[in-house]
Design a protein around this motif. Structure first.
Motif, PDB file in Angstrom:
ATOM      1  N   LEU A 117       0.821  -1.218   0.000  1.00 34.01           N
ATOM      2  CA  LEU A 117       0.000   0.000   0.000  1.00 34.01           C
ATOM      3  C   LEU A 117       0.850   1.260   0.000  1.00 34.01           C
ATOM      4  CD1 LEU A 117      -2.899  -0.943   2.427  1.00 34.01           C
ATOM      5  CD2 LEU A 117      -2.861  -1.005  -0.070  1.00 34.01           C
ATOM      6  N   GLN A 118       1.980   1.209   0.652  1.00 34.49           N
ATOM      7  CA  GLN A 118       2.854   2.379   0.678  1.00 34.49           C
ATOM      8  C   GLN A 118       3.349   2.698  -0.732  1.00 34.49           C
ATOM      9  OE1 GLN A 118       6.355   2.069   3.169  1.00 34.49           O
ATOM     10  NE2 GLN A 118       6.330   4.266   3.526  1.00 34.49           N
ATOM     11  N   ALA A 119       3.679   1.682  -1.496  1.00 29.68           N
ATOM     12  CA  ALA A 119       4.129   1.898  -2.878  1.00 29.68           C
ATOM     13  C   ALA A 119       2.995   2.465  -3.726  1.00 29.68           C
ATOM     14  CB  ALA A 119       4.647   0.597  -3.476  1.00 29.68           C
ATOM     15  N   VAL A 120       1.771   1.982  -3.537  1.00 31.16           N
ATOM     16  CA  VAL A 120       0.623   2.504  -4.278  1.00 31.16           C
ATOM     17  C   VAL A 120       0.386   3.969  -3.906  1.00 31.16           C
ATOM     18  CG1 VAL A 120      -1.861   2.274  -4.693  1.00 31.16           C
ATOM     19  CG2 VAL A 120      -0.433   0.221  -4.518  1.00 31.16           C
ATOM     20  N   ALA A 121       0.463   4.279  -2.600  1.00 33.38           N
ATOM     21  CA  ALA A 121       0.283   5.665  -2.149  1.00 33.38           C
ATOM     22  C   ALA A 121       1.347   6.576  -2.755  1.00 33.38           C
ATOM     23  CB  ALA A 121       0.317   5.732  -0.622  1.00 33.38           C
ATOM     24  N   ARG A 122       2.583   6.125  -2.777  1.00 29.26           N
ATOM     25  CA  ARG A 122       3.656   6.931  -3.373  1.00 29.26           C
ATOM     26  C   ARG A 122       3.409   7.164  -4.856  1.00 29.26           C
ATOM     27  NH1 ARG A 122       8.513   4.092  -0.108  1.00 29.26           N
ATOM     28  NH2 ARG A 122       8.543   5.558   1.620  1.00 29.26           N
ATOM     29  N   TYR A 123       2.937   6.134  -5.537  1.00 26.09           N
ATOM     30  CA  TYR A 123       2.632   6.268  -6.959  1.00 26.09           C
ATOM     31  C   TYR A 123       1.552   7.335  -7.167  1.00 26.09           C
ATOM     32  CZ  TYR A 123       1.143   5.158 -11.676  1.00 26.09           C
ATOM     33  OH  TYR A 123       0.821   5.250 -13.006  1.00 26.09           O
ATOM     34  N   ILE A 124       0.520   7.313  -6.315  1.00 18.56           N
ATOM     35  CA  ILE A 124      -0.580   8.275  -6.430  1.00 18.56           C
ATOM     36  C   ILE A 124      -0.077   9.697  -6.248  1.00 18.56           C
ATOM     37  CG2 ILE A 124      -2.680   9.106  -5.278  1.00 18.56           C
ATOM     38  CD1 ILE A 124      -3.304   6.109  -4.727  1.00 18.56           C
ATOM     39  N   VAL A 125       0.640   9.952  -5.162  1.00 19.72           N
ATOM     40  CA  VAL A 125       1.041  11.330  -4.875  1.00 19.72           C
ATOM     41  C   VAL A 125       2.150  11.830  -5.801  1.00 19.72           C
ATOM     42  CG1 VAL A 125       0.244  11.180  -2.487  1.00 19.72           C
ATOM     43  CG2 VAL A 125       2.650  10.762  -2.999  1.00 19.72           C
ATOM     44  N   ALA A 126       2.780  10.928  -6.542  1.00 20.88           N
ATOM     45  CA  ALA A 126       3.799  11.342  -7.512  1.00 20.88           C
ATOM     46  C   ALA A 126       3.187  11.739  -8.857  1.00 20.88           C
ATOM     47  CB  ALA A 126       4.827  10.231  -7.714  1.00 20.88           C
ATOM     48  N   ASN A 127       1.876  11.612  -9.011  1.00 22.14           N
ATOM     49  CA  ASN A 127       1.221  11.973 -10.264  1.00 22.14           C
ATOM     50  C   ASN A 127       1.556  13.378 -10.744  1.00 22.14           C
ATOM     51  OD1 ASN A 127      -1.230  10.432 -11.819  1.00 22.14           O
ATOM     52  ND2 ASN A 127      -0.639   9.432  -9.912  1.00 22.14           N
ATOM     53  N   PRO A 128       1.514  14.402  -9.885  1.00 19.78           N
ATOM     54  CA  PRO A 128       1.837  15.753 -10.365  1.00 19.78           C
ATOM     55  C   PRO A 128       3.266  15.879 -10.895  1.00 19.78           C
ATOM     56  CG  PRO A 128       0.740  15.852  -8.247  1.00 19.78           C
ATOM     57  CD  PRO A 128       1.067  14.417  -8.503  1.00 19.78           C
ATOM     58  N   VAL A 129       4.181  15.101 -10.356  1.00 23.41           N
ATOM     59  CA  VAL A 129       5.566  15.112 -10.839  1.00 23.41           C
ATOM     60  C   VAL A 129       5.612  14.488 -12.231  1.00 23.41           C
ATOM     61  CG1 VAL A 129       7.919  14.292 -10.418  1.00 23.41           C
ATOM     62  CG2 VAL A 129       6.480  15.037  -8.492  1.00 23.41           C
ATOM     63  N   ARG A 130       4.990  13.309 -12.376  1.00 26.00           N
ATOM     64  CA  ARG A 130       4.980  12.637 -13.679  1.00 26.00           C
ATOM     65  C   ARG A 130       4.268  13.471 -14.737  1.00 26.00           C
ATOM     66  NH1 ARG A 130       3.942   8.436 -10.329  1.00 26.00           N
ATOM     67  NH2 ARG A 130       1.734   8.362 -10.889  1.00 26.00           N
ATOM     68  N   ALA A 131       3.265  14.267 -14.334  1.00 30.04           N
ATOM     69  CA  ALA A 131       2.531  15.119 -15.280  1.00 30.04           C
ATOM     70  C   ALA A 131       3.280  16.412 -15.590  1.00 30.04           C
ATOM     71  CB  ALA A 131       1.147  15.447 -14.711  1.00 30.04           C
ATOM     72  N   GLY A 132       4.409  16.651 -14.911  1.00 39.75           N
ATOM     73  CA  GLY A 132       5.180  17.858 -15.163  1.00 39.75           C
ATOM     74  C   GLY A 132       4.625  19.109 -14.504  1.00 39.75           C
ATOM     75  N   LEU A 133       3.733  18.937 -13.527  1.00 38.06           N
ATOM     76  CA  LEU A 133       3.147  20.096 -12.845  1.00 38.06           C
ATOM     77  C   LEU A 133       4.085  20.683 -11.796  1.00 38.06           C
ATOM     78  CD1 LEU A 133      -0.496  18.761 -12.355  1.00 38.06           C
ATOM     79  CD2 LEU A 133       0.378  20.265 -14.166  1.00 38.06           C
ATOM     80  N   VAL A 134       4.901  19.836 -11.188  1.00 40.48           N
ATOM     81  CA  VAL A 134       5.862  20.258 -10.164  1.00 40.48           C
ATOM     82  C   VAL A 134       7.107  19.373 -10.283  1.00 40.48           C
ATOM     83  CG1 VAL A 134       4.173  21.152  -8.487  1.00 40.48           C
ATOM     84  CG2 VAL A 134       4.776  18.723  -8.446  1.00 40.48           C
ATOM     85  N   GLU A 135       8.194  19.824  -9.663  1.00 41.31           N
ATOM     86  CA  GLU A 135       9.418  19.034  -9.700  1.00 41.31           C
ATOM     87  C   GLU A 135       9.461  17.960  -8.633  1.00 41.31           C
ATOM     88  OE1 GLU A 135      13.067  21.167 -10.035  1.00 41.31           O
ATOM     89  OE2 GLU A 135      12.203  22.586 -11.464  1.00 41.31           O
ATOM     90  N   ARG A 136       8.744  18.190  -7.518  1.00 39.48           N
ATOM     91  CA  ARG A 136       8.632  17.162  -6.476  1.00 39.48           C
ATOM     92  C   ARG A 136       7.266  17.274  -5.818  1.00 39.48           C
ATOM     93  NH1 ARG A 136      10.049  19.619  -1.621  1.00 39.48           N
ATOM     94  NH2 ARG A 136      11.118  21.588  -1.925  1.00 39.48           N
ATOM     95  N   ALA A 137       6.771  16.142  -5.317  1.00 45.05           N
ATOM     96  CA  ALA A 137       5.393  16.061  -4.807  1.00 45.05           C
ATOM     97  C   ALA A 137       5.116  17.080  -3.706  1.00 45.05           C
ATOM     98  CB  ALA A 137       5.097  14.648  -4.310  1.00 45.05           C
ATOM     99  N   GLY A 138       6.086  17.356  -2.869  1.00 42.15           N
ATOM    100  CA  GLY A 138       5.888  18.291  -1.771  1.00 42.15           C
ATOM    101  C   GLY A 138       5.534  19.700  -2.214  1.00 42.15           C
ATOM    102  N   LEU A 139       5.767  20.017  -3.483  1.00 46.19           N
ATOM    103  CA  LEU A 139       5.437  21.336  -4.006  1.00 46.19           C
ATOM    104  C   LEU A 139       4.003  21.426  -4.513  1.00 46.19           C
ATOM    105  CD1 LEU A 139       8.741  22.039  -5.990  1.00 46.19           C
ATOM    106  CD2 LEU A 139       8.055  22.936  -3.740  1.00 46.19           C
ATOM    107  N   TYR A 140       3.291  20.304  -4.539  1.00 43.02           N
ATOM    108  CA  TYR A 140       1.909  20.279  -5.035  1.00 43.02           C
ATOM    109  C   TYR A 140       0.971  20.347  -3.837  1.00 43.02           C
ATOM    110  CZ  TYR A 140      -1.899  19.026  -8.204  1.00 43.02           C
ATOM    111  OH  TYR A 140      -3.041  19.044  -8.960  1.00 43.02           O
TER     112      TYR A 140
END
Length: 148
Positions: A117-140
């Motif tokens: 579940l931790q890996a799934v959660a990380r995948y979810i919150v990394a979406n904005p990074v993969r979409a190019g919206l931010v450089e790291r998840a903490g900035l979203y």
């Protein structure tokens, strides 16, 4: 809200079932993929609606990210059906905005009990990074997770 009456849509709804205690990864998309949640207040309204429903005891949110035109939501169903939960949150958020927000239906995947579940959660919150919206998840601004 208009219902999709295509044969494929009816088959998906007919075959959908949910189980209390099961963990689901849900994706819901805005109508016409409009980037409605680019608006900060709209995104926070959706998050507030999800949290209010959780307080009712319907589910436990494990992780989510509100993207400009869709939502990824990892949750454990606590009562009722997944379809009713998602329908209720979509309906309430649409009423609060005063317009149709969501595309009909949603995609869900029941997770296996042995999935990380931790890996799934990380995948979810990394979406904005993969979409190019931010450089790291903490900035979203529009995500949360119980643990990472």
């Amino acid at each position: 809200m208009l219902k999709d009456s295509s044969p494929a849509s009816r088959r998906l709804r007919a075959g959908r079932w949910s189980e209390v205690g099961r963990i689901y990864l849900v994706t819901a998309v805005t109508r016409d993929r409009l980037p409605l949640f680019d608006d900060f207040d709209m995104a926070r309204m959706l998050i507030g609606t999800m949290r209010e429903d959780q307080a009712r005891g319907s589910h436990q949110t494990l992780a989510f990210v509100v993207m400009p035109d869709h939502l990824h939501w990892l949750l454990e169903l606590k009562q009722g059906s997944l379809s009713h939960l998602i329908g209720r949150v979509k309906s309430l958020s649409g009423k609060r905005v005063g317009r149709s927000v969501w595309q009909d239906g949603f995609h869900d995947r029941a997770l296996r009990r042995d999935e990380d579940l931790q890996a799934v959660a990380r995948y979810i919150v990394a979406n904005p990074v993969r979409a190019g919206l931010v450089e790291r998840a903490g900035l979203y601004s529009h995500w949360d997770a119980v643990w990472l």
